[in-house]
Design a protein around this motif. Structure first.
Motif, PDB file in Angstrom:
ATOM      1  N   VAL A 174      38.313 -54.698  52.804  1.00 35.68           N
ATOM      2  CA  VAL A 174      37.835 -54.071  54.029  1.00 35.68           C
ATOM      3  C   VAL A 174      37.589 -52.593  53.799  1.00 35.68           C
ATOM      4  N   HIS A 175      36.707 -52.045  54.624  1.00 37.32           N
ATOM      5  CA  HIS A 175      36.465 -50.604  54.608  1.00 37.32           C
ATOM      6  C   HIS A 175      37.633 -49.878  55.259  1.00 37.32           C
ATOM      7  N   GLY A 176      37.983 -48.723  54.714  1.00 36.49           N
ATOM      8  CA  GLY A 176      39.015 -47.892  55.308  1.00 36.49           C
ATOM      9  C   GLY A 176      40.365 -48.049  54.641  1.00 36.49           C
ATOM     10  N   HIS A 177      41.263 -47.129  54.967  1.00 35.30           N
ATOM     11  CA  HIS A 177      42.612 -47.105  54.397  1.00 35.30           C
ATOM     12  C   HIS A 177      43.595 -47.533  55.484  1.00 35.30           C
ATOM     13  N   ILE A 178      44.124 -48.756  55.382  1.00 31.10           N
ATOM     14  CA  ILE A 178      45.100 -49.235  56.352  1.00 31.10           C
ATOM     15  C   ILE A 178      46.462 -48.671  55.967  1.00 31.10           C
ATOM     16  N   ALA A 179      47.010 -47.843  56.850  1.00 29.71           N
ATOM     17  CA  ALA A 179      48.233 -47.123  56.513  1.00 29.71           C
ATOM     18  C   ALA A 179      49.477 -47.993  56.615  1.00 29.71           C
ATOM     19  N   HIS A 180      49.502 -48.961  57.540  1.00 26.20           N
ATOM     20  CA  HIS A 180      50.694 -49.780  57.723  1.00 26.20           C
ATOM     21  C   HIS A 180      50.636 -51.009  56.815  1.00 26.20           C
ATOM     22  N   GLU A 181      51.783 -51.629  56.583  1.00 29.61           N
ATOM     23  CA  GLU A 181      51.881 -52.717  55.610  1.00 29.61           C
ATOM     24  C   GLU A 181      51.349 -54.039  56.140  1.00 29.61           C
ATOM     25  N   LYS A 182      51.491 -54.267  57.442  1.00 32.71           N
ATOM     26  CA  LYS A 182      51.067 -55.547  58.003  1.00 32.71           C
ATOM     27  C   LYS A 182      50.783 -55.391  59.487  1.00 32.71           C
ATOM     28  N   GLY A 183      50.183 -56.430  60.069  1.00 31.92           N
ATOM     29  CA  GLY A 183      49.868 -56.385  61.490  1.00 31.92           C
ATOM     30  C   GLY A 183      49.390 -57.731  61.989  1.00 31.92           C
ATOM     31  N   ASP A 216      46.780 -54.031  48.537  1.00 34.76           N
ATOM     32  CA  ASP A 216      46.516 -52.885  47.659  1.00 34.76           C
ATOM     33  C   ASP A 216      45.493 -51.976  48.332  1.00 34.76           C
ATOM     34  N   HIS A 217      45.420 -50.753  47.850  1.00 32.99           N
ATOM     35  CA  HIS A 217      44.392 -49.814  48.294  1.00 32.99           C
ATOM     36  C   HIS A 217      43.520 -49.437  47.099  1.00 32.99           C
ATOM     37  N   ILE A 218      42.244 -49.208  47.369  1.00 32.07           N
ATOM     38  CA  ILE A 218      41.336 -48.679  46.346  1.00 32.07           C
ATOM     39  C   ILE A 218      40.877 -47.316  46.849  1.00 32.07           C
ATOM     40  N   GLY A 219      41.542 -46.291  46.369  1.00 33.79           N
ATOM     41  CA  GLY A 219      41.264 -44.945  46.852  1.00 33.79           C
ATOM     42  C   GLY A 219      41.523 -44.838  48.349  1.00 33.79           C
ATOM     43  N   LYS A 220      40.732 -44.000  49.013  1.00 35.12           N
ATOM     44  CA  LYS A 220      40.860 -43.836  50.460  1.00 35.12           C
ATOM     45  C   LYS A 220      39.840 -44.667  51.228  1.00 35.12           C
ATOM     46  N   VAL A 225      43.347 -56.860  51.673  1.00 31.18           N
ATOM     47  CA  VAL A 225      44.308 -57.455  52.596  1.00 31.18           C
ATOM     48  C   VAL A 225      44.351 -58.967  52.416  1.00 31.18           C
ATOM     49  N   GLU A 226      45.491 -59.536  52.778  1.00 29.75           N
ATOM     50  CA  GLU A 226      45.597 -60.987  52.910  1.00 29.75           C
ATOM     51  C   GLU A 226      45.646 -61.292  54.399  1.00 29.75           C
ATOM     52  N   CYS A 227      44.752 -62.160  54.848  1.00 28.19           N
ATOM     53  CA  CYS A 227      44.702 -62.552  56.254  1.00 28.19           C
ATOM     54  C   CYS A 227      45.163 -64.000  56.392  1.00 28.19           C
ATOM     55  N   ARG A 228      46.057 -64.233  57.335  1.00 28.23           N
ATOM     56  CA  ARG A 228      46.529 -65.595  57.605  1.00 28.23           C
ATOM     57  C   ARG A 228      46.053 -66.014  58.989  1.00 28.23           C
ATOM     58  N   LEU A 229      45.317 -67.105  59.035  1.00 31.19           N
ATOM     59  CA  LEU A 229      44.778 -67.588  60.305  1.00 31.19           C
ATOM     60  C   LEU A 229      45.811 -68.412  61.057  1.00 31.19           C
ATOM     61  N   GLU A 230      46.053 -68.032  62.303  1.00 29.55           N
ATOM     62  CA  GLU A 230      46.855 -68.878  63.185  1.00 29.55           C
ATOM     63  C   GLU A 230      45.938 -69.795  63.984  1.00 29.55           C
ATOM     64  N   THR A 231      44.751 -69.279  64.319  1.00 26.23           N
ATOM     65  CA  THR A 231      43.700 -70.072  64.952  1.00 26.23           C
ATOM     66  C   THR A 231      42.488 -70.046  64.041  1.00 26.23           C
ATOM     67  N   GLY A 232      41.443 -70.792  64.390  1.00 28.64           N
ATOM     68  CA  GLY A 232      40.280 -70.874  63.501  1.00 28.64           C
ATOM     69  C   GLY A 232      38.968 -70.721  64.249  1.00 28.64           C
ATOM     70  N   ARG A 233      38.743 -69.566  64.846  1.00 26.23           N
ATOM     71  CA  ARG A 233      37.498 -69.335  65.573  1.00 26.23           C
ATOM     72  C   ARG A 233      36.379 -68.943  64.609  1.00 26.23           C
ATOM     73  N   THR A 234      35.146 -69.142  65.049  1.00 24.13           N
ATOM     74  CA  THR A 234      33.988 -68.780  64.233  1.00 24.13           C
ATOM     75  C   THR A 234      34.041 -67.302  63.869  1.00 24.13           C
ATOM     76  N   HIS A 235      33.917 -67.005  62.569  1.00 30.15           N
ATOM     77  CA  HIS A 235      33.892 -65.634  62.055  1.00 30.15           C
ATOM     78  C   HIS A 235      35.163 -64.854  62.411  1.00 30.15           C
ATOM     79  N   GLN A 236      36.292 -65.562  62.589  1.00 29.10           N
ATOM     80  CA  GLN A 236      37.476 -64.907  63.143  1.00 29.10           C
ATOM     81  C   GLN A 236      37.927 -63.672  62.366  1.00 29.10           C
ATOM     82  N   ILE A 237      38.104 -63.800  61.055  1.00 34.47           N
ATOM     83  CA  ILE A 237      38.583 -62.658  60.274  1.00 34.47           C
ATOM     84  C   ILE A 237      37.576 -61.514  60.331  1.00 34.47           C
ATOM     85  N   ARG A 238      36.305 -61.840  60.220  1.00 33.80           N
ATOM     86  CA  ARG A 238      35.259 -60.816  60.238  1.00 33.80           C
ATOM     87  C   ARG A 238      35.240 -60.072  61.569  1.00 33.80           C
TER      88      ARG A 238
END
Length: 305
Positions: A174-183, A216-220, A225-238
């Motif tokens: 993903v674009h950007g630097h996610i500062a927290h470990e999970k969400g 992991d981070h690649i620079g700033k 990220v690893e995303c875990r789906l609880e539901t499965g909607r169209t394009h959900q992660i995106r």
């Protein structure tokens, strides 16, 4: 042909008829409706109209919907990567760029074409165009899919999806630097009111939950990220990652215009787990990141060094 009659409500009054009808009946595209209007099979209060006609409150619209085209899906030898197979289910690692099932205008070179060549025993619950298909991933998403080889297995796997007991973990850049470990992103998803080709977080959308953790981070500029789906909607992660302002790299639909050279979202369905429909045993499979994914990560790391 089948005649369908619709009454225009205040919500759609003033819109072009092709836009209004495609909103009321999402399975009809604006192009399709425009062609029908041109062919004279869309009537407003008994009169033919042009596709640009703007509907009025209480207009009665009748559409003589043509019978669906009878499609013949042809088996094709594709040398699929079958990760697991028995008499009830198989798990396949779909490459990026492959469509899961045929549709009008795209009948060949799909995963279903390859599956039909690989085996003749696929469940028939989803009809001729989607035999065996229990769930889907987007064309430009690579990774693992479970396929049902009979109707009993199909129903079992679908019930597990509904019960949210199937394990589905994706790796994304993903674009950007996610500062927290999970969400966790808990936000309803439905059709984007401004663009019917897209999904969006909307108030009256379907319940959708995505859990993520930073790998992991690649620079700033980038985060893996690893995303875990609880539901499965169209394009959900995106949709969800874009909603929290960390859109997927390479995503032509939800990401920024200036992005990585990848020709699609950088997303891989790497882990899939489910309970076997017959034995009751929990099975879990993992597919490593494809070469184009790892090459991109290496290139970005070198650029950020």
């Amino acid at each position: 042909m089948t005649v369908q009659t619709l009454i225009i409500t205040e919500e759609f009054a003033g819109e072009r008829i092709d836009k209004a009808l495609s909103s009321i009946q999402p399975e009809w595209s604006r192009t399709q409706i425009g062609n029908w209007a041109t062919d004279g099979i869309v009537l407003v209060n008994g009169e033919q109209v042009k596709p640009k006609y703007k509907v009025k409150l209480n207009d009665e619209i009748s559409v003589d919907v043509p019978d669906p085209e009878i499609l013949d899906v042809v088996p094709q030898n594709m040398n699929l990567e079958i990760v697991y197979e028995d008499a009830d289910v198989l798990v396949v690692n779909k490459p990026r760029g492959m469509v899961v099932h045929p549709a009008p205008g795209h009948l060949n070179d799909t995963l279903v074409n390859g599956l039909m060549h690989h085996c003749t025993d696929l469940s028939g619950i989803n009809g001729v165009l989607r035999p065996g298909i229990v769930h889907r991933i987007d064309k430009d998403t690579s990774g693992l899919l479970m396929v049902a080889k009979n109707d009993i297995a199909h129903e079992s796997l679908v019930n597990q999806l509904v019960a949210k007991t199937v394990t589905r973990r994706y790796t994304a850049l993903v674009h950007g630097h996610i500062a927290h470990e999970k969400g966790t992103i808990d936000a309803p998803i439905g059709r984007d009111k401004r663009d019917r080709q897209k999904q969006a977080v909307v108030d009256k959308g379907k319940h959708a939950v995505t859990h993520f953790r930073v790998l992991d981070h690649i620079g700033k500029d980038f985060t893996i990220v690893e995303c875990r789906l609880e539901t499965g909607r169209t394009h959900q992660i995106r949709v969800h990652m874009n909603y929290i302002n960390f859109p997927l790299a390479g995503d032509p639909k939800y990401g920024p215009r200036k992005t990585v050279e990848f020709n699609g979202q950088v997303l891989h369905a790497g882990v899939l787990g489910f309970t076997h429909p017959t034995t009751g045993e929990y099975l879990e499979f993992e597919a490593p990141l494809p070469e184009d994914f790892t090459t991109l990560l290496q290139t970005l790391r070198e650029q950020q060094a």
